[in-house]
Scaffold this motif. Structure first.
Motif, mmCIF file in Angstrom:
data_model
loop_
_atom_site.group_PDB
_atom_site.id
_atom_site.type_symbol
_atom_site.label_atom_id
_atom_site.label_comp_id
_atom_site.label_asym_id
_atom_site.label_seq_id
_atom_site.Cartn_x
_atom_site.Cartn_y
_atom_site.Cartn_z
ATOM 1 N N PHE A 45 0.829 -1.188 0.000
ATOM 2 C CA PHE A 45 0.000 0.000 0.000
ATOM 3 C C PHE A 45 0.871 1.247 0.000
ATOM 4 O O PHE A 45 1.732 1.419 0.851
ATOM 5 C CB PHE A 45 -0.923 0.008 1.219
ATOM 6 N N ALA A 46 0.616 2.130 -0.952
ATOM 7 C CA ALA A 46 1.378 3.366 -1.041
ATOM 8 C C ALA A 46 0.989 4.292 0.103
ATOM 9 O O ALA A 46 -0.107 4.214 0.638
ATOM 10 C CB ALA A 46 1.110 4.053 -2.386
ATOM 11 N N PRO A 47 1.896 5.201 0.498
ATOM 12 C CA PRO A 47 1.584 6.117 1.589
ATOM 13 C C PRO A 47 0.472 7.093 1.209
ATOM 14 O O PRO A 47 0.208 7.346 0.037
ATOM 15 C CB PRO A 47 2.911 6.869 1.803
ATOM 16 N N LEU A 48 -0.166 7.637 2.221
ATOM 17 C CA LEU A 48 -1.105 8.732 2.022
ATOM 18 C C LEU A 48 -0.315 10.023 1.996
ATOM 19 O O LEU A 48 0.616 10.209 2.769
ATOM 20 C CB LEU A 48 -2.123 8.759 3.170
ATOM 21 N N ARG A 49 -0.687 10.937 1.108
ATOM 22 C CA ARG A 49 0.144 12.119 0.904
ATOM 23 C C ARG A 49 -0.697 13.350 0.617
ATOM 24 O O ARG A 49 -1.714 13.287 -0.056
ATOM 25 C CB ARG A 49 1.125 11.879 -0.243
ATOM 26 N N HIS A 50 -0.257 14.483 1.151
ATOM 27 C CA HIS A 50 -0.843 15.786 0.850
ATOM 28 C C HIS A 50 0.299 16.750 0.606
ATOM 29 O O HIS A 50 1.228 16.833 1.413
ATOM 30 C CB HIS A 50 -1.706 16.286 2.013
ATOM 31 N N GLU A 51 0.264 17.471 -0.495
ATOM 32 C CA GLU A 51 1.325 18.430 -0.752
ATOM 33 C C GLU A 51 0.740 19.741 -1.250
ATOM 34 O O GLU A 51 -0.313 19.788 -1.886
ATOM 35 C CB GLU A 51 2.338 17.896 -1.762
ATOM 36 N N THR A 52 1.411 20.818 -0.898
ATOM 37 C CA THR A 52 1.003 22.142 -1.323
ATOM 38 C C THR A 52 2.255 23.000 -1.406
ATOM 39 O O THR A 52 3.364 22.519 -1.191
ATOM 40 C CB THR A 52 -0.025 22.749 -0.341
ATOM 41 N N SER A 53 2.100 24.266 -1.700
ATOM 42 C CA SER A 53 3.248 25.140 -1.869
ATOM 43 C C SER A 53 4.062 25.233 -0.582
ATOM 44 O O SER A 53 3.563 25.657 0.450
ATOM 45 C CB SER A 53 2.760 26.540 -2.279
ATOM 46 N N GLY A 54 5.307 24.779 -0.624
ATOM 47 C CA GLY A 54 6.201 24.941 0.507
ATOM 48 C C GLY A 54 6.351 23.748 1.417
ATOM 49 O O GLY A 54 7.321 23.674 2.170
ATOM 50 N N PHE A 55 5.407 22.805 1.394
ATOM 51 C CA PHE A 55 5.548 21.648 2.261
ATOM 52 C C PHE A 55 4.721 20.488 1.732
ATOM 53 O O PHE A 55 3.832 20.647 0.896
ATOM 54 C CB PHE A 55 5.160 21.968 3.710
ATOM 55 N N ALA A 56 5.034 19.292 2.246
ATOM 56 C CA ALA A 56 4.301 18.077 1.893
ATOM 57 C C ALA A 56 4.204 17.205 3.130
ATOM 58 O O ALA A 56 5.142 17.125 3.925
ATOM 59 C CB ALA A 56 5.002 17.329 0.763
ATOM 60 N N VAL A 57 3.059 16.555 3.309
ATOM 61 C CA VAL A 57 2.832 15.668 4.450
ATOM 62 C C VAL A 57 2.590 14.260 3.918
ATOM 63 O O VAL A 57 1.770 14.061 3.023
ATOM 64 C CB VAL A 57 1.622 16.114 5.293
ATOM 65 N N THR A 58 3.294 13.292 4.476
ATOM 66 C CA THR A 58 3.142 11.898 4.082
ATOM 67 C C THR A 58 2.899 11.049 5.325
ATOM 68 O O THR A 58 3.582 11.222 6.332
ATOM 69 C CB THR A 58 4.403 11.380 3.360
ATOM 70 N N VAL A 59 1.924 10.145 5.253
ATOM 71 C CA VAL A 59 1.697 9.178 6.322
ATOM 72 C C VAL A 59 2.135 7.818 5.806
ATOM 73 O O VAL A 59 1.521 7.254 4.901
ATOM 74 C CB VAL A 59 0.219 9.141 6.755
ATOM 75 N N LEU A 60 3.227 7.303 6.368
ATOM 76 C CA LEU A 60 3.762 6.017 5.945
ATOM 77 C C LEU A 60 3.113 4.906 6.759
ATOM 78 O O LEU A 60 3.067 4.988 7.990
ATOM 79 C CB LEU A 60 5.273 5.978 6.146
ATOM 80 N N PRO A 61 2.606 3.869 6.109
ATOM 81 C CA PRO A 61 1.954 2.773 6.840
ATOM 82 C C PRO A 61 2.958 1.924 7.600
ATOM 83 O O PRO A 61 4.159 1.958 7.334
ATOM 84 C CB PRO A 61 1.295 1.958 5.716
ATOM 85 N N ALA A 62 2.461 1.192 8.561
ATOM 86 C CA ALA A 62 3.315 0.288 9.326
ATOM 87 C C ALA A 62 3.797 -0.830 8.415
ATOM 88 O O ALA A 62 3.011 -1.650 7.961
ATOM 89 C CB ALA A 62 2.545 -0.277 10.517
ATOM 90 N N SER A 63 5.081 -0.857 8.134
ATOM 91 C CA SER A 63 5.640 -1.854 7.226
ATOM 92 C C SER A 63 7.152 -1.752 7.248
ATOM 93 O O SER A 63 7.716 -0.722 7.635
ATOM 94 C CB SER A 63 5.118 -1.627 5.806
ATOM 95 N N GLY A 64 7.823 -2.804 6.822
ATOM 96 C CA GLY A 64 9.264 -2.755 6.692
ATOM 97 C C GLY A 64 9.678 -1.766 5.611
ATOM 98 O O GLY A 64 8.922 -1.493 4.675
ATOM 99 N N TYR A 65 10.880 -1.219 5.743
ATOM 100 C CA TYR A 65 11.354 -0.251 4.747
ATOM 101 C C TYR A 65 12.875 -0.254 4.718
ATOM 102 O O TYR A 65 13.547 -0.753 5.631
ATOM 103 C CB TYR A 65 10.834 1.154 5.057
ATOM 104 N N HIS A 66 13.420 0.342 3.648
ATOM 105 C CA HIS A 66 14.859 0.492 3.475
ATOM 106 C C HIS A 66 15.040 1.747 2.635
ATOM 107 O O HIS A 66 14.690 1.764 1.459
ATOM 108 C CB HIS A 66 15.436 -0.740 2.771
ATOM 109 N N VAL A 67 15.563 2.831 3.242
ATOM 110 C CA VAL A 67 15.676 4.097 2.521
ATOM 111 C C VAL A 67 17.094 4.641 2.606
ATOM 112 O O VAL A 67 17.788 4.460 3.606
ATOM 113 C CB VAL A 67 14.688 5.171 3.054
ATOM 114 N N ALA A 68 17.515 5.290 1.530
ATOM 115 C CA ALA A 68 18.775 6.020 1.493
ATOM 116 C C ALA A 68 18.541 7.246 0.623
ATOM 117 O O ALA A 68 18.141 7.116 -0.530
ATOM 118 C CB ALA A 68 19.892 5.149 0.916
ATOM 119 N N TYR A 69 18.770 8.423 1.171
ATOM 120 C CA TYR A 69 18.438 9.626 0.419
ATOM 121 C C TYR A 69 19.157 10.843 0.998
ATOM 122 O O TYR A 69 19.671 10.825 2.116
ATOM 123 C CB TYR A 69 16.927 9.886 0.449
#
Length: 316
Positions: A15-39
């Motif tokens: 399931f992809a995250p829920l997301r809201h974005e507008t000028s200057g900022f973005a909000v993301t709700v990541l679901p409970a799940s394993g992950y691996h990120v590098a950024y």
């Protein structure tokens, strides 16, 4: 770290995250799940935990360290900081990404050139903001832009208070709420989600008086014991609903899910969902976008990279 590693985050959940974005900022709700990120984000990133998490991470370094994050904890990563984080079972997590110019405008008095990185910080005053941001993100277009902008501004203000050493709240009752005691309380709630939980039993297990436990928990976390219990029940119910959808078989009745998660009825669970998330249990699956490939790009799912920032700028 290669450019590709900076721009791509592997999120192994369907399931992809829920997301809201507008000028200057973005909000993301990541679901409970394993992950691996590098950024490396070109925006500042505010994070907030809704559940306990553990894994390994590294900030501006190749040295990976084990982390154990408590629920209702605040994190901040400034733009340009290289981040690695991985967990086999990450909990639900809120990400508020703020472009540096917007952050500087909202974080009055904070030195822009020396923004610190921090994780797992207790700020009880942020807890209601984190919950409100999640609810607003779940509701999506039904949330007025002014509401979302006001919440984001308040969140930046709390981070600025942490950075400037101005964070204040009634801390005295929280002294008895040690990390070990908090873990014991959360373990007790998780073990009794499908039962009636009584304050006297919980206080006895924690070794505190009823009244002191209630005060100390609220002071330490920013939420009440009842709200924490409701949060855990809703979280388990959402996972059962999501699991039914992933299975592709006969759907589990919502009444059965309500009973399995400690709600007295389907109607009781519906009321709780509406109060916390702004929608009903039957509406919850429709808020999820199925990610058939099992992976998601950083640009579309999580923290804005430089290319994402440029795309948002072109929309203005």
């Amino acid at each position: 770290m290669t450019r590709q590693e900076q721009d791509i985050a592997v999120l192994p959940h369907r399931f992809a995250p829920l997301r809201h974005e507008t000028s200057g900022f973005a909000v993301t709700v990541l679901p409970a799940s394993g992950y691996h990120v590098a950024y490396v984000s070109s925006w500042h990133v505010i994070g907030f935990t809704f559940e306990r998490q553990q894994g390994v991470h590294a900030f501006a370094s190749d040295r990976h360290r084990a982390f154990h994050a408590d629920p209702w904890r605040l994190a901040f990563t400034p733009a340009g900081c290289a981040v690695f984080s991985a967990s086999d079972s990450g909990g639900e997590y809120l990400v508020l990404s703020i472009e540096p110019e917007t952050f500087a405008r909202l974080a009055v008095g904070v030195e822009r050139a020396r923004l610190p990185q921090f994780t797992n910080v207790a700020d009880p005053l942020f807890t209601p903001l984190g919950m409100a941001l999640r609810r607003a993100t779940v509701l999506g277009v039904a949330t007025a832009p002014l509401t979302m902008e006001a919440l984001a501004a308040a969140a930046v203000e709390r981070v600025a208070a942490q950075i400037g050493g101005r964070a204040r709240w009634p801390a005295k009752p929280a002294r008895g709420m040690t990390p070990r005691r908090l873990k014991r309380i959360l373990d007790y709630l998780d073990a009794h989600l499908d039962e009636e939980v009584r304050l006297a039993d919980l206080a006895g297990d924690a070794g505190l008086s009823d009244a002191y436990l209630a005060r100390a928990f609220k002071a330490a976390t920013g939420t009440t014991l009842h709200a924490a219990l409701l949060e855990r029940r809703i979280s388990r119910a959402r996972r059962l609903i999501d699991g039914t959808r992933r299975g592709g078989g006969t759907a589990t009745r919502l009444a059965d899910i309500a009973a399995a998660t400690g709600f007295s009825s389907h109607a009781h669970m519906t009321t709780a969902f509406r109060r916390v998330l702004g929608l009903t249990p039957s509406e919850w699956p429709r808020m999820r976008r199925d990610d058939e490939g099992g992976n998601a790009h950083l640009e579309s799912a999580q923290w804005p990279t430089e290319r994402h920032s440029q795309r948002l700028n072109r929309r203005r």
